[in-house]
Design a protein around this motif. Sequence first.
Motif, mmCIF file in Angstrom:
data_model
loop_
_atom_site.group_PDB
_atom_site.id
_atom_site.type_symbol
_atom_site.label_atom_id
_atom_site.label_comp_id
_atom_site.label_asym_id
_atom_site.label_seq_id
_atom_site.Cartn_x
_atom_site.Cartn_y
_atom_site.Cartn_z
ATOM 1 N N MET A 160 34.634 38.201 50.697
ATOM 2 C CA MET A 160 34.535 38.155 49.228
ATOM 3 C C MET A 160 33.155 38.632 48.784
ATOM 4 O O MET A 160 32.135 38.285 49.382
ATOM 5 N N ASP A 161 33.098 39.417 47.718
ATOM 6 C CA ASP A 161 31.841 39.877 47.137
ATOM 7 C C ASP A 161 31.177 38.716 46.399
ATOM 8 O O ASP A 161 31.787 38.090 45.526
ATOM 9 N N ILE A 162 29.928 38.450 46.728
ATOM 10 C CA ILE A 162 29.230 37.320 46.101
ATOM 11 C C ILE A 162 29.097 37.500 44.597
ATOM 12 O O ILE A 162 28.939 36.538 43.843
ATOM 13 N N PHE A 163 29.183 38.755 44.118
ATOM 14 C CA PHE A 163 29.077 39.013 42.680
ATOM 15 C C PHE A 163 30.404 38.862 41.931
ATOM 16 O O PHE A 163 30.453 39.056 40.711
ATOM 17 N N GLU A 164 31.469 38.510 42.638
ATOM 18 C CA GLU A 164 32.768 38.354 41.992
ATOM 19 C C GLU A 164 32.713 37.313 40.881
ATOM 20 O O GLU A 164 33.307 37.481 39.818
ATOM 21 N N LYS A 165 31.986 36.233 41.130
ATOM 22 C CA LYS A 165 31.868 35.184 40.117
ATOM 23 C C LYS A 165 31.206 35.708 38.841
ATOM 24 O O LYS A 165 31.490 35.242 37.749
ATOM 25 N N CYS A 166 30.321 36.694 38.988
ATOM 26 C CA CYS A 166 29.645 37.271 37.820
ATOM 27 C C CYS A 166 30.634 38.080 36.975
ATOM 28 O O CYS A 166 30.619 38.002 35.737
ATOM 29 N N ARG A 167 31.477 38.838 37.638
ATOM 30 C CA ARG A 167 32.476 39.625 36.916
ATOM 31 C C ARG A 167 33.491 38.731 36.214
ATOM 32 O O ARG A 167 34.033 39.083 35.167
ATOM 33 N N ASN A 168 33.767 37.578 36.809
ATOM 34 C CA ASN A 168 34.766 36.669 36.243
ATOM 35 C C ASN A 168 34.213 35.783 35.124
ATOM 36 O O ASN A 168 34.975 35.068 34.468
ATOM 37 N N TYR A 169 32.890 35.804 34.940
ATOM 38 C CA TYR A 169 32.280 34.973 33.899
ATOM 39 C C TYR A 169 32.323 35.722 32.573
ATOM 40 O O TYR A 169 31.549 36.651 32.324
ATOM 41 N N THR A 170 33.234 35.326 31.703
ATOM 42 C CA THR A 170 33.459 36.050 30.443
ATOM 43 C C THR A 170 33.204 35.201 29.201
ATOM 44 O O THR A 170 33.212 35.721 28.089
ATOM 45 N N GLN A 171 32.975 33.924 29.385
ATOM 46 C CA GLN A 171 32.900 33.013 28.237
ATOM 47 C C GLN A 171 31.807 33.413 27.256
ATOM 48 O O GLN A 171 32.033 33.463 26.038
ATOM 49 N N ALA A 172 30.607 33.709 27.755
ATOM 50 C CA ALA A 172 29.499 34.034 26.858
ATOM 51 C C ALA A 172 29.751 35.347 26.117
ATOM 52 O O ALA A 172 29.489 35.463 24.917
ATOM 53 N N ARG A 173 30.287 36.363 26.834
ATOM 54 C CA ARG A 173 30.543 37.654 26.180
ATOM 55 C C ARG A 173 31.626 37.521 25.108
ATOM 56 O O ARG A 173 31.573 38.175 24.059
#
Length: 392
Positions: free
Chosen positions: A1-14
Amino acid sequence: MDIFEKCRNYTQAREAMESGSYPYFIPLDENEGTEVEYKGQRLIMCGSNNYLGLTTHPKVKEAAQQAISRYGTSCTGSRFLNGTLAMHEQLERELADFVGKEEALIFSTGMQVNLGTISALISRDDVVILDKDDHASIVDGARLGYGKIERFRHNDVEHLERVLKSLPENVGKLIVVDGVFSMGGDLADLPAIYPIAQKYGARIMVDDAHGMGVTGRGRGTAAQFGMTDQVDLIMSTFSKSFASLGGFVAGDDEVIHFVKHNARSLIFSASIPAANAAAALAALHVIREEPELADRVNQIGKRISDELRGMGFNVGNSVTPIVPVIIGDDERTFLTWKRLFENGVFVNPVVSPAVPQGMQLLRTSYMASHTDSQMDQVLDTFKKVGKEVGII
Protein backbone atom coordinates in the motif's frame (compact mmCIF):
# COMPACT_ATOMS: atom_id res chain seq x y z
CA MET A 1 0.00 0.00 0.00
CA ASP A 2 1.19 3.54 -0.81
CA ILE A 3 1.70 5.46 2.43
CA PHE A 4 0.21 8.54 0.71
CA GLU A 5 -3.10 6.77 0.04
CA LYS A 6 -4.55 8.24 3.22
CA CYS A 7 -3.72 11.72 1.90
CA ARG A 8 -5.63 11.16 -1.32
CA ASN A 9 -8.60 9.82 0.64
CA TYR A 10 -8.74 12.85 2.95
CA THR A 11 -11.40 15.05 1.36
CA GLN A 12 -13.26 16.60 4.29
CA ALA A 13 -11.32 19.88 4.41
CA ARG A 14 -11.42 20.41 0.62
CA GLU A 15 -15.16 19.80 0.61
CA ALA A 16 -15.58 22.47 3.29
CA MET A 17 -13.41 24.86 1.26
CA GLU A 18 -15.55 24.32 -1.83
CA SER A 19 -18.75 24.90 0.12
CA GLY A 20 -17.41 28.14 1.63
CA SER A 21 -17.65 26.87 5.21
CA TYR A 22 -13.94 26.18 5.88
CA PRO A 23 -13.06 28.06 9.09
CA TYR A 24 -9.31 27.45 9.46
CA PHE A 25 -6.04 29.02 8.23
CA ILE A 26 -7.77 32.34 7.55
CA PRO A 27 -5.12 34.76 6.18
CA LEU A 28 -5.69 38.07 7.93
CA ASP A 29 -4.58 41.26 6.19
CA GLU A 30 -4.31 43.22 9.43
CA ASN A 31 -4.29 42.30 13.09
CA GLU A 32 -4.54 45.28 15.42
CA GLY A 33 -5.54 43.38 18.53
CA THR A 34 -9.25 43.78 19.17
CA GLU A 35 -10.04 44.08 15.45
CA VAL A 36 -8.73 42.30 12.37
CA GLU A 37 -9.23 42.69 8.64
CA TYR A 38 -9.99 39.98 6.10
CA LYS A 39 -10.48 40.89 2.43
CA GLY A 40 -11.51 44.40 3.37
CA GLN A 41 -13.94 43.31 6.10
CA ARG A 42 -13.35 44.48 9.66
CA LEU A 43 -14.13 41.93 12.38
CA ILE A 44 -14.04 42.11 16.16
CA MET A 45 -11.50 39.51 17.27
CA CYS A 46 -13.08 37.18 19.82
CA GLY A 47 -10.85 34.22 19.11
CA SER A 48 -7.41 35.35 20.23
CA ASN A 49 -5.30 34.35 23.24
CA ASN A 50 -3.98 37.92 23.52
CA TYR A 51 -5.79 38.18 26.85
CA LEU A 52 -4.19 41.39 28.11
CA GLY A 53 -3.92 43.03 24.69
CA LEU A 54 -0.14 43.38 25.03
CA THR A 55 0.82 42.52 21.44
CA THR A 56 0.28 46.20 20.60
CA HIS A 57 1.48 47.68 23.92
CA PRO A 58 4.08 50.39 23.21
CA LYS A 59 6.56 49.07 25.80
CA VAL A 60 6.39 45.53 24.41
CA LYS A 61 6.80 46.64 20.79
CA GLU A 62 9.67 48.98 21.63
CA ALA A 63 11.52 46.28 23.58
CA ALA A 64 11.30 43.87 20.64
CA GLN A 65 12.49 46.50 18.18
CA GLN A 66 15.47 47.47 20.31
CA ALA A 67 16.43 43.80 20.74
CA ILE A 68 16.47 43.26 16.97
CA SER A 69 18.67 46.32 16.53
CA ARG A 70 21.15 45.05 19.11
CA TYR A 71 21.10 41.26 18.65
CA GLY A 72 19.72 40.65 15.16
CA THR A 73 16.92 38.29 14.23
CA SER A 74 18.08 34.90 15.55
CA CYS A 75 20.36 33.18 18.04
CA THR A 76 21.07 30.43 15.43
CA GLY A 77 21.59 27.73 18.03
CA SER A 78 20.13 25.87 20.99
CA ARG A 79 20.21 27.06 24.57
CA PHE A 80 22.49 24.11 25.27
CA LEU A 81 25.26 25.37 22.99
CA ASN A 82 25.54 28.88 21.54
CA GLY A 83 21.94 30.10 21.86
CA THR A 84 21.81 31.45 25.42
CA LEU A 85 21.83 35.21 25.92
CA ALA A 86 22.14 37.06 29.21
CA MET A 87 18.59 38.27 28.48
CA HIS A 88 17.31 34.67 28.52
CA GLU A 89 18.72 34.17 31.99
CA GLN A 90 17.36 37.51 33.21
CA LEU A 91 13.91 36.51 31.98
CA GLU A 92 14.21 33.13 33.72
CA ARG A 93 15.12 34.78 37.02
CA GLU A 94 12.26 37.25 36.82
CA LEU A 95 9.74 34.59 35.81
CA ALA A 96 10.77 32.35 38.72
CA ASP A 97 10.34 35.26 41.11
CA PHE A 98 6.99 36.20 39.56
CA VAL A 99 5.46 32.73 39.96
CA GLY A 100 7.12 32.07 43.32
CA LYS A 101 9.53 29.29 42.40
CA GLU A 102 13.29 28.84 42.78
CA GLU A 103 14.18 28.53 39.10
CA ALA A 104 12.65 28.79 35.64
CA LEU A 105 13.71 27.49 32.24
CA ILE A 106 12.78 28.97 28.84
CA PHE A 107 11.89 26.80 25.84
CA SER A 108 11.27 27.87 22.24
CA THR A 109 7.49 27.24 22.41
CA GLY A 110 4.94 26.30 25.03
CA MET A 111 4.38 23.01 23.20
CA GLN A 112 8.07 22.22 23.64
CA VAL A 113 7.89 22.95 27.37
CA ASN A 114 5.42 20.13 27.85
CA LEU A 115 7.06 17.78 25.37
CA GLY A 116 10.46 18.22 26.99
CA THR A 117 9.56 18.51 30.67
CA ILE A 118 7.11 15.63 30.92
CA SER A 119 9.11 13.23 28.75
CA ALA A 120 12.31 14.01 30.69
CA LEU A 121 10.66 13.31 34.05
CA ILE A 122 8.66 10.20 33.15
CA SER A 123 11.01 7.23 33.09
CA ARG A 124 10.12 3.61 32.34
CA ASP A 125 8.81 2.79 35.82
CA ASP A 126 6.93 6.06 36.33
CA VAL A 127 3.29 7.00 35.74
CA VAL A 128 1.86 10.28 34.45
CA ILE A 129 -1.78 10.96 35.31
CA LEU A 130 -3.72 13.33 33.06
CA ASP A 131 -7.09 15.06 33.17
CA LYS A 132 -9.06 13.94 30.11
CA ASP A 133 -9.44 17.59 29.04
CA ASP A 134 -5.69 18.30 29.19
CA HIS A 135 -4.13 20.11 26.25
CA ALA A 136 -2.69 18.03 23.39
CA SER A 137 0.85 19.14 24.27
CA ILE A 138 0.50 17.47 27.67
CA VAL A 139 -0.76 14.27 26.09
CA ASP A 140 2.07 14.27 23.54
CA GLY A 141 4.66 14.95 26.24
CA ALA A 142 3.34 11.97 28.19
CA ARG A 143 3.48 9.78 25.07
CA LEU A 144 7.12 10.72 24.52
CA GLY A 145 8.03 9.52 28.00
CA TYR A 146 8.80 5.85 28.58
CA GLY A 147 6.36 5.48 31.46
CA LYS A 148 2.70 4.58 31.74
CA ILE A 149 -0.15 7.01 31.07
CA GLU A 150 -3.34 7.06 33.14
CA ARG A 151 -6.27 9.45 32.70
CA PHE A 152 -9.12 10.60 34.93
CA ARG A 153 -12.44 12.20 34.08
CA HIS A 154 -12.36 15.96 33.81
CA ASN A 155 -12.01 17.56 37.25
CA ASP A 156 -13.34 14.37 38.85
CA VAL A 157 -11.15 14.08 41.94
CA GLU A 158 -12.89 10.91 43.12
CA HIS A 159 -11.90 9.23 39.86
CA LEU A 160 -8.38 10.64 40.24
CA GLU A 161 -8.11 9.02 43.65
CA ARG A 162 -9.27 5.66 42.28
CA VAL A 163 -6.60 5.88 39.59
CA LEU A 164 -3.87 6.72 42.10
CA LYS A 165 -5.04 4.02 44.51
CA SER A 166 -4.70 1.42 41.74
CA LEU A 167 -1.02 2.22 41.18
CA PRO A 168 1.89 0.54 42.98
CA GLU A 169 3.27 2.56 45.88
CA ASN A 170 6.85 2.31 44.65
CA VAL A 171 6.40 4.04 41.27
CA GLY A 172 6.95 7.72 40.55
CA LYS A 173 3.73 9.63 39.91
CA LEU A 174 3.16 12.99 38.20
CA ILE A 175 -0.29 14.55 37.91
CA VAL A 176 -0.50 17.08 35.07
CA VAL A 177 -3.48 19.40 34.66
CA ASP A 178 -4.29 22.62 32.88
CA GLY A 179 -4.73 25.50 35.30
CA VAL A 180 -7.32 27.04 32.98
CA PHE A 181 -8.76 24.53 30.52
CA SER A 182 -8.38 25.97 27.06
CA MET A 183 -11.78 24.96 25.66
CA GLY A 184 -14.08 25.20 28.69
CA GLY A 185 -12.52 28.16 30.49
CA ASP A 186 -12.91 26.40 33.84
CA LEU A 187 -10.18 25.89 36.46
CA ALA A 188 -8.44 22.76 37.69
CA ASP A 189 -9.68 21.88 41.17
CA LEU A 190 -6.25 22.27 42.77
CA PRO A 191 -7.55 22.50 46.36
CA ALA A 192 -9.10 19.02 45.96
CA ILE A 193 -6.25 17.56 43.88
CA TYR A 194 -3.46 18.48 46.30
CA PRO A 195 -4.49 16.39 49.36
CA ILE A 196 -5.06 13.37 47.12
CA ALA A 197 -1.66 13.82 45.51
CA GLN A 198 -0.08 14.04 48.97
CA LYS A 199 -1.87 10.91 50.12
CA TYR A 200 -0.47 8.84 47.25
CA GLY A 201 2.95 10.45 46.91
CA ALA A 202 2.29 12.16 43.57
CA ARG A 203 3.79 15.41 42.29
CA ILE A 204 1.69 18.10 40.57
CA MET A 205 2.44 20.02 37.38
CA VAL A 206 0.12 22.82 36.24
CA ASP A 207 0.01 23.97 32.62
CA ASP A 208 -0.98 27.61 33.05
CA ALA A 209 -0.76 28.64 29.41
CA HIS A 210 -4.22 30.23 29.64
CA GLY A 211 -4.03 31.21 33.30
CA MET A 212 -0.82 33.21 33.46
CA GLY A 213 -1.61 36.89 33.23
CA VAL A 214 -5.31 36.21 33.84
CA THR A 215 -5.87 34.30 37.09
CA GLY A 216 -4.38 35.10 40.47
CA ARG A 217 -4.14 38.79 39.47
CA GLY A 218 -1.81 37.68 36.71
CA ARG A 219 0.34 35.20 38.62
CA GLY A 220 -1.62 32.14 37.60
CA THR A 221 -4.05 29.54 38.87
CA ALA A 222 -1.89 28.28 41.73
CA ALA A 223 -1.69 31.85 43.03
CA GLN A 224 -5.45 32.23 42.61
CA PHE A 225 -5.96 29.36 45.05
CA GLY A 226 -3.05 30.40 47.31
CA MET A 227 -1.31 27.12 46.42
CA THR A 228 1.94 28.19 44.79
CA ASP A 229 3.97 26.19 47.34
CA GLN A 230 1.79 23.10 46.93
CA VAL A 231 2.18 22.92 43.14
CA ASP A 232 5.55 21.43 42.15
CA LEU A 233 5.87 22.68 38.58
CA ILE A 234 4.25 25.63 36.83
CA MET A 235 4.51 26.09 33.08
CA SER A 236 3.20 28.72 30.74
CA THR A 237 3.64 30.08 27.24
CA PHE A 238 4.73 33.46 25.92
CA SER A 239 2.27 33.28 23.01
CA LYS A 240 -0.75 34.37 25.03
CA SER A 241 -0.66 36.98 27.81
CA PHE A 242 3.09 37.52 27.29
CA ALA A 243 2.51 38.67 23.68
CA SER A 244 5.51 36.81 22.26
CA LEU A 245 6.64 33.30 21.37
CA GLY A 246 8.20 30.70 23.65
CA GLY A 247 7.42 29.20 27.03
CA PHE A 248 8.82 28.30 30.44
CA VAL A 249 8.62 25.87 33.30
CA ALA A 250 9.35 26.84 36.91
CA GLY A 251 10.01 24.75 40.02
CA ASP A 252 12.66 23.67 42.49
CA ASP A 253 16.25 24.25 41.44
CA GLU A 254 17.21 20.56 41.33
CA VAL A 255 14.21 19.67 39.16
CA ILE A 256 14.76 22.51 36.68
CA HIS A 257 18.47 21.63 36.54
CA PHE A 258 17.56 18.05 35.61
CA VAL A 259 15.07 19.14 32.95
CA LYS A 260 17.62 21.60 31.56
CA HIS A 261 20.04 18.75 30.86
CA ASN A 262 17.54 16.09 29.76
CA ALA A 263 14.70 17.75 27.82
CA ARG A 264 15.26 16.89 24.17
CA SER A 265 12.92 19.63 22.91
CA LEU A 266 15.17 22.17 24.63
CA ILE A 267 18.55 20.68 23.76
CA PHE A 268 17.79 20.09 20.09
CA SER A 269 15.85 23.30 19.27
CA ALA A 270 17.09 26.80 18.53
CA SER A 271 16.46 29.26 21.34
CA ILE A 272 13.94 32.06 21.04
CA PRO A 273 15.34 35.18 19.35
CA ALA A 274 16.25 38.20 21.44
CA ALA A 275 13.18 40.06 20.16
CA ASN A 276 10.87 37.39 21.58
CA ALA A 277 12.72 37.30 24.91
CA ALA A 278 12.66 41.09 25.15
CA ALA A 279 8.94 41.22 24.33
CA ALA A 280 8.15 38.59 26.97
CA LEU A 281 10.27 40.43 29.54
CA ALA A 282 8.56 43.74 28.78
CA ALA A 283 5.15 42.04 28.97
CA LEU A 284 6.09 40.55 32.35
CA HIS A 285 6.91 44.05 33.61
CA VAL A 286 3.57 45.38 32.33
CA ILE A 287 1.69 42.50 34.01
CA ARG A 288 3.43 43.33 37.29
CA GLU A 289 2.89 47.08 37.00
CA GLU A 290 -0.68 47.00 35.69
CA PRO A 291 -2.64 44.30 37.56
CA GLU A 292 -5.81 46.13 36.56
CA LEU A 293 -5.45 44.51 33.11
CA ALA A 294 -6.20 41.10 34.64
CA ASP A 295 -9.16 42.60 36.49
CA ARG A 296 -10.50 44.12 33.28
CA VAL A 297 -10.29 40.98 31.14
CA ASN A 298 -12.02 38.93 33.83
CA GLN A 299 -14.78 41.51 34.12
CA ILE A 300 -15.33 41.27 30.37
CA GLY A 301 -15.35 37.46 30.51
CA LYS A 302 -17.94 37.49 33.30
CA ARG A 303 -20.16 39.94 31.44
CA ILE A 304 -20.08 37.87 28.25
CA SER A 305 -20.74 34.60 30.14
CA ASP A 306 -23.63 36.09 32.11
CA GLU A 307 -25.30 37.74 29.13
CA LEU A 308 -24.90 34.82 26.72
CA ARG A 309 -26.27 32.47 29.37
CA GLY A 310 -29.17 34.85 29.91
CA MET A 311 -29.96 34.72 26.18
CA GLY A 312 -30.17 30.93 26.37
CA PHE A 313 -26.71 29.89 25.12
CA ASN A 314 -24.89 27.03 26.84
CA VAL A 315 -21.57 28.46 28.06
CA GLY A 316 -20.60 25.56 30.31
CA ASN A 317 -18.69 26.25 33.55
CA SER A 318 -16.38 29.03 32.40
CA VAL A 319 -15.05 31.41 35.07
CA THR A 320 -12.44 33.07 32.84
CA PRO A 321 -12.24 35.18 29.65
CA ILE A 322 -12.52 31.91 27.67
CA VAL A 323 -16.25 31.53 27.06
CA PRO A 324 -17.36 28.43 25.12
CA VAL A 325 -20.66 28.45 23.27
CA ILE A 326 -21.54 24.76 23.26
CA ILE A 327 -23.63 23.73 20.25
CA GLY A 328 -23.25 19.95 20.08
CA ASP A 329 -23.00 19.05 16.40
CA ASP A 330 -20.63 19.84 13.54
CA GLU A 331 -23.10 21.29 11.04
CA ARG A 332 -24.66 23.89 13.31
CA THR A 333 -21.28 24.75 14.82
CA PHE A 334 -19.83 25.60 11.39
CA LEU A 335 -23.02 27.34 10.30
CA THR A 336 -23.05 29.53 13.40
CA TRP A 337 -19.35 30.33 12.97
CA LYS A 338 -19.96 31.37 9.36
CA ARG A 339 -22.92 33.62 10.19
CA LEU A 340 -20.97 35.31 13.02
CA PHE A 341 -18.01 35.82 10.67
CA GLU A 342 -20.24 37.34 8.01
CA ASN A 343 -21.62 39.70 10.64
CA GLY A 344 -18.20 40.88 11.79
CA VAL A 345 -17.35 38.65 14.77
CA PHE A 346 -14.33 36.32 14.65
CA VAL A 347 -14.60 33.18 16.83
CA ASN A 348 -13.12 29.68 16.62
CA PRO A 349 -15.19 26.55 15.81
CA VAL A 350 -14.00 23.48 17.69
CA VAL A 351 -15.13 19.96 16.82
CA SER A 352 -13.98 16.39 17.51
CA PRO A 353 -11.30 15.26 18.27
CA ALA A 354 -10.43 18.56 20.00
CA VAL A 355 -13.62 18.11 22.03
CA PRO A 356 -15.79 15.00 22.53
CA GLN A 357 -18.71 14.31 20.19
CA GLY A 358 -21.73 16.19 21.46
CA MET A 359 -19.57 19.00 22.86
CA GLN A 360 -18.80 20.80 19.58
CA LEU A 361 -18.50 24.48 20.39
CA LEU A 362 -17.48 27.97 19.42
CA ARG A 363 -14.49 29.00 21.48
CA THR A 364 -14.69 32.70 22.25
CA SER A 365 -12.02 34.58 24.19
CA TYR A 366 -11.62 38.19 25.18
CA MET A 367 -8.97 40.85 25.79
CA ALA A 368 -8.50 43.55 28.39
CA SER A 369 -8.31 46.01 25.48
CA HIS A 370 -11.81 45.22 24.18
CA THR A 371 -14.11 48.21 24.57
CA ASP A 372 -17.60 48.11 26.04
CA SER A 373 -19.05 49.18 22.70
CA GLN A 374 -17.28 46.29 20.95
CA MET A 375 -18.76 43.89 23.50
CA ASP A 376 -22.20 45.41 22.95
CA GLN A 377 -21.83 44.68 19.24
CA VAL A 378 -20.61 41.12 19.87
CA LEU A 379 -23.55 40.35 22.16
CA ASP A 380 -26.07 41.84 19.71
CA THR A 381 -24.56 39.73 16.92
CA PHE A 382 -24.70 36.54 18.97
CA LYS A 383 -28.34 37.18 19.81
CA LYS A 384 -29.21 37.79 16.15
CA VAL A 385 -27.28 34.78 14.82
CA GLY A 386 -28.37 32.49 17.65
CA LYS A 387 -32.00 33.07 16.73
CA GLU A 388 -31.34 32.70 13.00
CA VAL A 389 -29.75 29.26 13.39
CA GLY A 390 -32.14 28.08 16.08
CA ILE A 391 -29.73 27.81 19.02
CA ILE A 392 -31.72 30.18 21.18
